[in-house]
Scaffold this active site. Sequence first.
Site, PDB file in Angstrom:
ATOM      1  N   GLU A  83       0.841  -1.196   0.000  1.00 24.25           N
ATOM      2  CA  GLU A  83       0.000   0.000   0.000  1.00 24.25           C
ATOM      3  C   GLU A  83       0.869   1.236   0.000  1.00 24.25           C
ATOM      4  O   GLU A  83       0.389   2.349   0.199  1.00 24.25           O
ATOM      5  CB  GLU A  83      -0.965  -0.018   1.179  1.00 24.25           C
ATOM      6  CG  GLU A  83      -0.318  -0.110   2.535  1.00 24.25           C
ATOM      7  CD  GLU A  83      -1.355  -0.091   3.650  1.00 24.25           C
ATOM      8  OE1 GLU A  83      -1.956   0.965   3.851  1.00 24.25           O
ATOM      9  OE2 GLU A  83      -1.536  -1.130   4.308  1.00 24.25           O
ATOM     10  N   CYS A 115      -3.503  -3.371   4.207  1.00 28.05           N
ATOM     11  CA  CYS A 115      -2.578  -4.403   4.701  1.00 28.05           C
ATOM     12  C   CYS A 115      -2.933  -5.804   4.199  1.00 28.05           C
ATOM     13  O   CYS A 115      -2.210  -6.766   4.476  1.00 28.05           O
ATOM     14  CB  CYS A 115      -2.551  -4.403   6.222  1.00 28.05           C
ATOM     15  SG  CYS A 115      -2.173  -2.796   6.901  1.00 28.05           S
ATOM     16  N   HIS A 251      -2.833 -10.343  11.819  1.00 27.05           N
ATOM     17  CA  HIS A 251      -2.223  -9.092  11.340  1.00 27.05           C
ATOM     18  C   HIS A 251      -1.937  -8.230  12.572  1.00 27.05           C
ATOM     19  O   HIS A 251      -2.793  -8.058  13.436  1.00 27.05           O
ATOM     20  CB  HIS A 251      -3.166  -8.358  10.387  1.00 27.05           C
ATOM     21  CG  HIS A 251      -2.728  -6.952  10.123  1.00 27.05           C
ATOM     22  ND1 HIS A 251      -1.493  -6.664   9.585  1.00 27.05           N
ATOM     23  CD2 HIS A 251      -3.322  -5.753  10.373  1.00 27.05           C
ATOM     24  CE1 HIS A 251      -1.360  -5.350   9.494  1.00 27.05           C
ATOM     25  NE2 HIS A 251      -2.452  -4.772   9.968  1.00 27.05           N
TER      26      HIS A 251
HETATM   27  N1  CAA Z   1       0.354   2.581  30.852  1.00 18.45           N
HETATM   28  C1  CAA Z   1      -0.166   1.432  30.331  1.00 18.45           C
HETATM   29  N2  CAA Z   1      -1.149   1.415  29.400  1.00 18.45           N
HETATM   30  C2  CAA Z   1      -1.598   2.601  28.943  1.00 18.45           C
HETATM   31  C3  CAA Z   1      -1.104   3.831  29.453  1.00 18.45           C
HETATM   32  C4  CAA Z   1      -0.086   3.794  30.436  1.00 18.45           C
HETATM   33  N3  CAA Z   1       0.433   4.892  30.942  1.00 18.45           N
HETATM   34  N4  CAA Z   1      -1.760   4.822  28.812  1.00 18.45           N
HETATM   35  C5  CAA Z   1      -2.635   4.259  27.947  1.00 18.45           C
HETATM   36  N5  CAA Z   1      -2.533   2.913  28.044  1.00 18.45           N
HETATM   37  C6  CAA Z   1      -3.269   1.901  27.259  1.00 18.45           C
HETATM   38  C7  CAA Z   1      -4.732   2.244  27.053  1.00 18.45           C
HETATM   39  O1  CAA Z   1      -5.527   1.826  28.135  1.00 18.45           O
HETATM   40  C8  CAA Z   1      -5.017   1.479  25.770  1.00 18.45           C
HETATM   41  O2  CAA Z   1      -5.178   0.111  26.056  1.00 18.45           O
HETATM   42  P1  CAA Z   1      -6.524  -0.667  25.618  1.00 18.45           P
HETATM   43  O3  CAA Z   1      -6.640  -0.500  24.130  1.00 18.45           O
HETATM   44  O4  CAA Z   1      -6.285  -2.076  26.008  1.00 18.45           O
HETATM   45  O5  CAA Z   1      -7.635   0.011  26.337  1.00 18.45           O
HETATM   46  C9  CAA Z   1      -3.714   1.583  24.998  1.00 18.45           C
HETATM   47  O6  CAA Z   1      -2.720   1.927  25.965  1.00 18.45           O
HETATM   48  C10 CAA Z   1      -3.706   2.662  23.922  1.00 18.45           C
HETATM   49  O7  CAA Z   1      -4.106   3.864  24.518  1.00 18.45           O
HETATM   50  P2  CAA Z   1      -5.093   4.839  23.735  1.00 18.45           P
HETATM   51  O8  CAA Z   1      -6.234   4.061  23.196  1.00 18.45           O
HETATM   52  O9  CAA Z   1      -5.385   6.003  24.599  1.00 18.45           O
HETATM   53  O10 CAA Z   1      -4.111   5.269  22.565  1.00 18.45           O
HETATM   54  P3  CAA Z   1      -4.298   6.308  21.423  1.00 18.45           P
HETATM   55  O11 CAA Z   1      -5.705   6.749  21.319  1.00 18.45           O
HETATM   56  O12 CAA Z   1      -3.271   7.365  21.610  1.00 18.45           O
HETATM   57  O13 CAA Z   1      -3.877   5.483  20.111  1.00 18.45           O
HETATM   58  C11 CAA Z   1      -4.274   3.828  18.469  1.00 18.45           C
HETATM   59  C12 CAA Z   1      -3.992   4.097  19.952  1.00 18.45           C
HETATM   60  C13 CAA Z   1      -5.694   4.265  18.124  1.00 18.45           C
HETATM   61  C14 CAA Z   1      -4.143   2.323  18.216  1.00 18.45           C
HETATM   62  C15 CAA Z   1      -3.240   4.608  17.594  1.00 18.45           C
HETATM   63  O14 CAA Z   1      -1.947   4.157  17.877  1.00 18.45           O
HETATM   64  C16 CAA Z   1      -3.490   4.497  16.104  1.00 18.45           C
HETATM   65  O15 CAA Z   1      -4.310   5.221  15.538  1.00 18.45           O
HETATM   66  N6  CAA Z   1      -2.749   3.555  15.422  1.00 18.45           N
HETATM   67  C17 CAA Z   1      -2.892   3.380  13.962  1.00 18.45           C
HETATM   68  C18 CAA Z   1      -4.162   2.618  13.598  1.00 18.45           C
HETATM   69  C19 CAA Z   1      -4.093   1.146  13.905  1.00 18.45           C
HETATM   70  O16 CAA Z   1      -3.039   0.567  14.072  1.00 18.45           O
HETATM   71  N7  CAA Z   1      -5.286   0.503  13.944  1.00 18.45           N
HETATM   72  C20 CAA Z   1      -5.360  -0.933  14.170  1.00 18.45           C
HETATM   73  C21 CAA Z   1      -6.529  -1.572  13.460  1.00 18.45           C
HETATM   74  S1  CAA Z   1      -6.480  -1.173  11.707  1.00 18.45           S
HETATM   75  C22 CAA Z   1      -5.279  -2.225  11.072  1.00 18.45           C
HETATM   76  O17 CAA Z   1      -4.889  -3.186  11.675  1.00 18.45           O
HETATM   77  C23 CAA Z   1      -4.692  -1.893   9.724  1.00 18.45           C
HETATM   78  C24 CAA Z   1      -3.354  -1.276   9.919  1.00 18.45           C
HETATM   79  O18 CAA Z   1      -2.336  -1.966   9.919  1.00 18.45           O
HETATM   80  C25 CAA Z   1      -3.277   0.165  10.101  1.00 18.45           C
END
Ligand code: CAA
Length: 412
Positions: A83, A115, A251
């Site tokens: 991609e 992906c 994945h």
């Molecule tokens: N200590 C331990 N854990 C902590 C913490 C701390 N201090 N602070 C936060 N966490 C935990 C949260 O509780 C959360 O865990 P859970 O999901 O188990 O509840 C985790 O850390 C992540 O925290 P947030 O949800 O607050 O994180 P965020 O909103 O900043 O971002 C994300 C997380 C949305 C995955 C972001 O990294 C993102 O957008 N990533 C890209 C998209 C992605 O990878 N999507 C996956 C599905 S799509 C796919 O698979 C296709 C692809 O390859 C892209």
Amino acid sequence: MKNQIGIEAMAVHVPKRYLDLSDLAAARGVDPAKYTIGLGVKEMAVADSGEDTVALAATALLRLLEQHPIDRTRIGMLAVGTETGVDHSKPIASYVQGCLELPQTMRTFDLKHACYGGTAALMACADWIASGSGAGKVAIAIAADIARYELGSPGEPTQGAGAVAMLVSDDPRLLTLHHPAISGVSSADVHDFWRPHGRREALVDGHYSIECYLEALSGAYRGWRAKAAEADLIDGDARVPSESLARIAYHVPFCKMAQKAHARVRAVDLEDLGESTTDGIEKESFERQVAPSLALPRRIGNAYTASLYLGVAGLLTAEGSSLARRPIGLFSYGSGCTSEFFSAVVGERAATSALARDVAQALEERERIGVEEYERLIAAQASSSAPAGRPSSRSTFRFAGVEAGRRRYTRA
Ligand code: CAA
């Protein structure tokens, strides 16, 4: 129809440089535990300047052909899932053909669905051989990508890069697919993650993308399970049907996602058995069935299409001998979205293949960089000029600039 189709050999290629995510956390003022525990990530590969998707894909294929020499005129098809292509028309496959000076007597094309593209390439190759269209030739499927999000965005710690090249044939020494058609698919028109024309970084609705992944997984897994039951692949003694699979590689955009995915698969099984959706052994089941496939993704980060296959490569390297003749599950997800849950049997010779050396070497030869250097490299990747200075990359091929509108590559 051929009966035995699958992966005869595979090779991985990852960038030499990586960023430790505790360094990124410090630079962004984030608690490192959010990355290491919350997302389950440790390090992410950073592509060097001149190391684009072509360089990664061509180097992975070169390694495959060096480790597993074959008469190149036997290759009848080269399919690349990516991609992060470098042109709207000319596929990565065609650049790879040129870099390796492969014969003209082959089909070359790219496949795109976020992906999922690597799995689309693998399935296209497997179907081509199974149908007899290959007429005795072999096929190459490559999954290669460089994952990019905006600096400072929530997606930033989930970047990475890498490529996996797979030789697909009717002599599947590494992995025999339960083919044809023992797979489940689930697709929907959603905007969870996308990259409009002209943008290098993906746009993503992060939390929604997790929901889309899990929803697709539920459908694809149920589809696989129904076909596996018809084909008698479900072990009647297993506590739940998914335990018929010795391992499941998902994945992995970030390692915690695999944990969420596995919890969903078990919940689907239990729900369909009419039981409560937890039975208290999720953690043990995750450690046994899933954790062994996360060793490489934890060190490389997300490599989009290559991510699932890096997981599989790490799994075969670590556990190939104990998994010989046992079935494993694979789940491929492409945002947008499409997904497929399928299964395969590990080959007798998986543990002794050149893959283990390849994986160990890829990790040993790496070099940790700081956040400043990482940001410099990200900016340098946008340039259309030949990269200045000596590359520190492990890639044999390197982008050498654009001449008269044409991208050029050199071989180290
Ligand atoms: N200590 C331990 N854990 C902590 C913490 C701390 N201090 N602070 C936060 N966490 C935990 C949260 O509780 C959360 O865990 P859970 O999901 O188990 O509840 C985790 O850390 C992540 O925290 P947030 O949800 O607050 O994180 P965020 O909103 O900043 O971002 C994300 C997380 C949305 C995955 C972001 O990294 C993102 O957008 N990533 C890209 C998209 C992605 O990878 N999507 C996956 C599905 S799509 C796919 O698979 C296709 C692809 O390859 C892209």
